[in-house]
Design an enzyme around this catalytic site. Structure first.
Site, PDB file in Angstrom:
ATOM      1  N   HIS A 263      52.419 -47.866 -31.634  1.00 26.68           N
ATOM      2  CA  HIS A 263      53.013 -48.053 -32.975  1.00 26.68           C
ATOM      3  C   HIS A 263      53.582 -46.739 -33.793  1.00 26.68           C
ATOM      4  O   HIS A 263      54.617 -46.594 -33.932  1.00 26.68           O
ATOM      5  CB  HIS A 263      51.693 -48.524 -33.599  1.00 26.68           C
ATOM      6  CG  HIS A 263      52.086 -49.203 -34.942  1.00 26.68           C
ATOM      7  ND1 HIS A 263      53.234 -49.228 -35.525  1.00 26.68           N
ATOM      8  CD2 HIS A 263      51.182 -49.428 -36.239  1.00 26.68           C
ATOM      9  CE1 HIS A 263      53.359 -49.767 -36.846  1.00 26.68           C
ATOM     10  NE2 HIS A 263      52.088 -50.124 -37.186  1.00 26.68           N
ATOM     11  N   HIS A 304      64.793 -50.616 -29.831  1.00 25.83           N
ATOM     12  CA  HIS A 304      63.628 -50.980 -30.955  1.00 25.83           C
ATOM     13  C   HIS A 304      63.213 -52.184 -30.746  1.00 25.83           C
ATOM     14  O   HIS A 304      64.043 -53.292 -30.336  1.00 25.83           O
ATOM     15  CB  HIS A 304      64.153 -50.833 -32.115  1.00 25.83           C
ATOM     16  CG  HIS A 304      63.020 -50.851 -33.248  1.00 25.83           C
ATOM     17  ND1 HIS A 304      62.368 -51.751 -33.689  1.00 25.83           N
ATOM     18  CD2 HIS A 304      62.497 -49.708 -33.810  1.00 25.83           C
ATOM     19  CE1 HIS A 304      61.329 -51.410 -34.380  1.00 25.83           C
ATOM     20  NE2 HIS A 304      61.264 -50.209 -34.589  1.00 25.83           N
ATOM     21  N   ASP A 362      62.915 -43.298 -34.986  1.00 23.42           N
ATOM     22  CA  ASP A 362      61.916 -42.449 -34.344  1.00 23.42           C
ATOM     23  C   ASP A 362      62.702 -41.152 -33.789  1.00 23.42           C
ATOM     24  O   ASP A 362      62.224 -39.931 -33.897  1.00 23.42           O
ATOM     25  CB  ASP A 362      61.055 -43.182 -33.561  1.00 23.42           C
ATOM     26  CG  ASP A 362      60.326 -43.966 -34.252  1.00 23.42           C
ATOM     27  OD1 ASP A 362      59.689 -43.666 -35.165  1.00 23.42           O
ATOM     28  OD2 ASP A 362      60.293 -45.371 -33.817  1.00 23.42           O
TER      29      ASP A 362
END
Length: 427
Positions: A263, A304, A362
């Site tokens: 996560h 993703h 990210d």
């Protein structure tokens, strides 16, 4: 006439109502099935709408992320984090007076109880900052007894302000404690992001102010991570909150869920991957490995699980990433040269383009945080800092809903059937 779905099983026929939201797919209300003696089976709840919410909308196929209807790209470009906090909590953007009052109120709550300084000494210096964060945030309920009535709207609002205000202070304290430096008190004349960087990197013997461009980059990171619909940590906060648990305990539960590497650890994984690749000269080898389905190596920070097209936050972060590297003169740093070359290849290689494996938020946020000087074990702490407002917005929304009830997922039992106990000397 309301739409309905008809389910037939065994000798029964059940009509189930279908609801339509303002955006997104329709949902089938399966609550009637319990009275018919059956449950639905949905591991991970990936096909189940666990609640009704008006906060955040995601269309992964089209690469859309909306906070209260506003595209994330517009908010990141034109807004600031505290204005986004107001939006998430209250549903509308503030006018100038409302914005000032909200900002002032957040500023007035940035200090933590002085006794909490001693609380930190119970942790080892080498403890992971997220471990400390979970403990300290959960302990806030022991310091602020006057905002624990979850049925009291005033208490809920006060708890929300305290959490949003104090989380940067606590996060910076986790870092300072780990490196043996004194805690730095917040400064009320600084912006939210600027103040966080000040508490992270200032020392009492030097009066320094954070670089404005870096503070702006941090503010964008906060905005882009403020909420993301019903993800694992947000669902955890709602699940804990459904029992009536106090808000500080619920946010601590969310932090614990976020700590999981599947996560909140993605941007840290990006840096670990770059370290594994090591040098620009090794990229071709690792690209081949990434394309080999039999090789366990995976490029972290590309694609993703929600966004099947592109991550709408990534374009914002990409520009910010290059601005930060330019500002700090780090384009020639081996690690960052490696990251930029990997980005170039992924954006030009047909293999990645066909599979829509574009760099995600990210990938860029990890590079930015590293360039600013934030250690990798603090990356998830910063994620938790940004996500706190989303968590508390969902928690507040849940408690305001007449549909609220304690969450109680069901199961498909596959264990032993009933059997009789046998005394130990006869087994």
């Amino acid at each position: 006439m309301r739409k309905k779905a008809t389910l037939q099983f065994a000798d029964k026929t059940v009509d189930l109502p279908i609801y339509s939201g303002t955006l997104g797919p329709d949902v089938i209300d399966v609550r009637e099935l319990v009275s018919q003696g059956v449950f639905t089976f949905d591991p991970g709840f990936v096909s189940t709408a666990s609640c009704e919410s008006g906060i955040t909308y995601i269309d992964g196929g089209k690469g859309i992320l909306l906070y209260r209807g506003y595209p994330i790209e517009q908010l990141a470009e034109k807004s600031d984090f505290l204005e986004v906090c107001y939006l998430l909590l209250r549903g509308e953007l503030p006018n100038a007076q409302q914005k000032k009052e909200f900002n002032d109120r957040v500023t007035n709550h940035t200090l933590v109880h002085e006794q909490m300084i001693h609380f930190f000494s119970g942790f080892r210096r080498d403890a992971h900052p997220m471990a400390v964060m979970v403990g300290v945030v959960g302990a806030l309920s022991a310091f602020y007894h006057d905002s624990l009535d979850v049925n009291n709207e005033t208490h809920r609002e006060l708890a929300a302000f305290r959490l949003i205000s104090k989380i940067p202070t606590i996060a910076a304290m986790c870092y300072k404690y780990s490196i043996g430096q004194p805690f730095i008190y917040p400064q009320n004349d600084m912006s939210y992001a600027e103040n966080f960087l000040h508490m992270m990197f200032s020392v009492p013997c030097e009066n320094t102010r954070p670089n404005p461009l870096l503070a702006k980059a941090m503010d964008k990171i906060f905005i882009l991570h403020a909420d993301h619909e019903q993800n694992a940590s947000t669902s955890t906060v709602r699940l804990a909150g459904s029992s009536g648990a106090n808000p500080f305990a619920c946010i601590a539960a969310g932090i614990a869920a976020l700590w999981g590497p599947a996560h909140g650890g993605a941007n840290e994984a990006v840096l670990n991957m770059l370290g594994e690749i090591g040098d620009v000269s090794n990229i071709e080898t690792f690209i081949k490995r990434a394309k080999d389905k039999d090789d366990p190596f995976r490029l972290m920070g590309f694609g993703h699980r929600v966004y099947k097209n592109f991550d709408p936050r990534a374009n914002v972060m990409r520009d910010t990433c290059h601005e930060v590297l330019e500002e700090l003169g780090k384009h020639d740093d081996p690690l960052f040269k490696l990251a930029i070359e990997l980005e170039r290849i992924a954006l030009e290689d047909d293999y990645f383009i066909e599979r829509k494996l574009y760099p995600n938020v990210d990938f860029y946020s990890g590079i930015i945080l590293k360039a600013i000087g934030i250690p990798e074990n603090m990356f998830t702490v910063i994620f938790a800092l940004a996500r706190t407002v989303g968590w508390i917005a969902h928690w507040s929304e849940m408690h305001s809903s007449p549909e609220m009830r304690i969450s109680r997922p069901r199961q498909l039992y596959t264990g032993a059937t009933k059997r009789d106990f046998v005394d130990v000397n006869k087994r």
